[in-house]
Design a protein around this motif. Sequence first.
Motif: not given
Length: 303
Positions: A50-62, A103-112
């Motif tokens: 989750v940490l990687v997903g959140v960092l990727s979306q809200f920190l690194v991409l911007p 992929g990991n569907s549980a991770l996908s919906v959790t990240l969403t």
Amino acid sequence: MESTLDQVHINFDAASLHTLNIALALVMFGIALEIKWSDFRQISQKPQWVLVGVLSQFLVLPAITFVLVWAVKPMPGLALGMMLVAACPGGNVSNFMTHLARGNSALSVTLTAIATMCAVFMTPLNLRFWAGMYPPAAEILEKVAIDPLEMARLVALLLAVPLIFGMLFNHWFPALSKRLSSFFKIGSLLFFAVLVVLALAKNWGIFLEYIHYVLFLVLLHNALAFGNGYGLARLFGLKRKETKTITLETGIQNSGLGLLLIFLFFDGLGSMALITAFWGIWHLISGTGLALLWSRAKEDSGL
């Protein structure tokens, strides 16, 4: 040319705006019907995912978007549109594409779910922060005088509230939710797709006339978004399924939300609307292509 592009009028009236509101809320509610509290418990055992997903979306991409804007120096409205897309949470169709890509569907919906809640604060914050550091875009922000709290309230109403209601509905009525989830998942996405197609048809002439201004920017920006998700996941040592999930969650952005914010807060600024609308079309093509590639790749292929 800058003023001409900004003055482009997208045919998107109040009724269309209202319909887009409903579509976004329905899609999020449909996704929430499939989210179980057990998904969070399962993912909580691997918090780095989750940490990687959140960092990727809200920190690194911007941040990458900001660097890209400085390097390419597009028109201010286009730059601001790119920053807005990067500030939005992952797109709703990423869950479907993750499933398609194996992929990991549980991770996908959790990240969403987590990204949706984070977006209430992070979308206006990221837009204000990164655009504020780029003078041409900051000038537009000063003119429109956006209230970050008002933007946060809108994001909460459109995404967070349907998400919470959907999860509660699933918790209270699991059997009914299971029956409804397929209908909502397919029906709401079709509804959203039809809305996009109709909007594109109404603006086809504008699209063809100005596509060359945004084509390169969108293709490059989207490729960097996918590359960011993939690279960060590999850097943190995530396995193949989780890497695919983070990649798709980062490369598929909620451009529908971006368009809505543009029409509500930026008076439908032509350059912003054009690049965000094309993002919404292109990421479906690129994301589907990538998901299909992964779905057919052998598990030991290294992709």
